[in-house]
Motif scaffolding. Structure first.
Motif, PDB file in Angstrom:
ATOM      1  N   UNK A 176      -9.128   7.431   7.618  1.00 51.64           N
ATOM      2  CA  UNK A 176      -8.748   7.164   5.981  1.00 51.64           C
ATOM      3  C   UNK A 176      -7.350   7.403   5.717  1.00 51.64           C
ATOM      4  N   UNK A 177      -6.583   8.171   6.724  1.00 52.08           N
ATOM      5  CA  UNK A 177      -5.071   8.367   6.193  1.00 52.08           C
ATOM      6  C   UNK A 177      -4.413   6.972   6.587  1.00 52.08           C
ATOM      7  N   UNK A 178      -4.946   5.976   7.548  1.00 49.77           N
ATOM      8  CA  UNK A 178      -4.168   4.970   7.835  1.00 49.77           C
ATOM      9  C   UNK A 178      -4.484   3.746   6.682  1.00 49.77           C
ATOM     10  N   UNK A 179      -5.190   3.990   5.672  1.00 50.06           N
ATOM     11  CA  UNK A 179      -5.562   3.059   4.824  1.00 50.06           C
ATOM     12  C   UNK A 179      -4.444   2.630   3.784  1.00 50.06           C
ATOM     13  N   UNK A 180      -3.678   3.685   3.435  1.00 45.74           N
ATOM     14  CA  UNK A 180      -2.408   3.357   2.648  1.00 45.74           C
ATOM     15  C   UNK A 180      -1.297   2.623   3.539  1.00 45.74           C
ATOM     16  N   UNK A 181      -1.099   3.138   4.598  1.00 41.48           N
ATOM     17  CA  UNK A 181       0.035   2.357   5.467  1.00 41.48           C
ATOM     18  C   UNK A 181      -0.516   0.925   5.778  1.00 41.48           C
ATOM     19  N   UNK A 182      -1.545   0.942   6.044  1.00 45.20           N
ATOM     20  CA  UNK A 182      -2.105  -0.592   6.391  1.00 45.20           C
ATOM     21  C   UNK A 182      -2.212  -1.223   5.122  1.00 45.20           C
ATOM     22  N   UNK A 183      -2.374  -0.975   4.068  1.00 48.88           N
ATOM     23  CA  UNK A 183      -2.318  -1.754   2.714  1.00 48.88           C
ATOM     24  C   UNK A 183      -0.686  -2.101   2.344  1.00 48.88           C
ATOM     25  N   UNK A 184       0.078  -1.415   2.758  1.00 48.26           N
ATOM     26  CA  UNK A 184       1.766  -1.628   2.754  1.00 48.26           C
ATOM     27  C   UNK A 184       1.885  -2.648   3.540  1.00 48.26           C
ATOM     28  N   UNK A 185       1.717  -2.529   4.757  1.00 54.83           N
ATOM     29  CA  UNK A 185       2.033  -3.558   5.728  1.00 54.83           C
ATOM     30  C   UNK A 185       1.451  -5.037   5.561  1.00 54.83           C
ATOM     31  N   UNK A 186       0.166  -4.919   5.371  1.00 53.91           N
ATOM     32  CA  UNK A 186      -0.478  -6.224   5.342  1.00 53.91           C
ATOM     33  C   UNK A 186      -0.718  -6.959   3.894  1.00 53.91           C
ATOM     34  N   UNK A 187      -0.277  -6.244   2.712  1.00 53.57           N
ATOM     35  CA  UNK A 187      -0.592  -6.680   1.243  1.00 53.57           C
ATOM     36  C   UNK A 187       0.800  -6.869   0.488  1.00 53.57           C
ATOM     37  N   UNK A 188       1.711  -5.946   0.702  1.00 56.71           N
ATOM     38  CA  UNK A 188       2.772  -6.097  -0.092  1.00 56.71           C
ATOM     39  C   UNK A 188       4.127  -6.976   0.573  1.00 56.71           C
ATOM     40  N   UNK A 189       4.674  -7.579  -0.092  1.00 55.80           N
ATOM     41  CA  UNK A 189       6.126  -8.273   0.248  1.00 55.80           C
ATOM     42  C   UNK A 189       6.955  -7.378   1.067  1.00 55.80           C
ATOM     43  N   UNK A 190       7.919  -8.027   1.920  1.00 55.45           N
ATOM     44  CA  UNK A 190       8.689  -6.937   2.720  1.00 55.45           C
ATOM     45  C   UNK A 190       9.744  -6.152   1.746  1.00 55.45           C
ATOM     46  N   UNK A 191      10.126  -6.819   0.868  1.00 57.22           N
ATOM     47  CA  UNK A 191      11.076  -6.011   0.034  1.00 57.22           C
ATOM     48  C   UNK A 191      10.351  -4.862  -0.769  1.00 57.22           C
TER      49      UNK A 191
END
Length: 177
Positions: free
Chosen positions: A1-16
């Protein structure tokens, strides 16, 4: 469960945007950590060092406060390294565990001081230490929900503190009157 937010940041948000979000998380973390280190340093310097040593100059107090800050930082870093290398399944449950382990007894001391006029320093000390022993016994003997530990710590501290206050003399409020 704790890795869901970092995974969303890496895979869904643009680099900047991802970089700004991670920088914001780090900034908020550093703000909380430096505030806690400053509070521990100020409490140690004021409540222990100045009371145990007579005629402390401001320079000496500043030096002790700086050393206390460095010590807290080193201990916190060592604790974080130990936590990183241990087998923790959920950081949230671990947080609840430590909060219950230490927060319940401290909350009990505050409740004793605020709501019970018969309480004294001896009773509060016995209640806090007894609460720690109770928490240790509950951890080793029972499979307890971490959030329930805060309640048992607070209740144990209040109960033991009230009983011990009966044997520890008059409360400080009555001695001053």
């Amino acid at each position: 469960n704790e890795s869901l937010f970092p995974l969303f940041i890496v895979e869904q948000l643009p680099a900047g945007i991802a970089g700004l979000l991670i920088a914001g998380v780090f900034a908020a973390s550093m703000s909380s950590i430096d505030s806690a280190m400053n509070s521990v340093s100020a409490a140690f310097t004021t409540d222990f060092y100045r009371r145990l040593k007579d005629k402390v100059s401001e320079g000496d107090a500043l030096s002790v406060a700086r050393k206390a800050t460095v010590s807290v930082g080193v201990l916190g870093t060592a604790f974080a390294i130990c936590m990183a290398h241990s087998d923790i399944k959920s950081i949230w449950d671990q947080f609840a565990f430590f909060l219950g382990l230490f927060g319940g007894g401290l909350g009990g001391v505050f409740m004793l001081g605020i709501f019970f006029k018969r309480c004294n320093g001896f009773g509060a000390s016995v209640g806090l230490i007894g609460s720690g022993v109770l928490q240790f016994l509950l951890i080793t003997l029972a499979d307890l929900n971490p959030w329930f530990m805060a309640f048992t710590g607070m209740f144990g501290c209040v109960l033991l503190g009230l009983v011990a206050s009966m044997f520890g003399g008059k409360p400080a409020r009555e001695e001053m009157v």
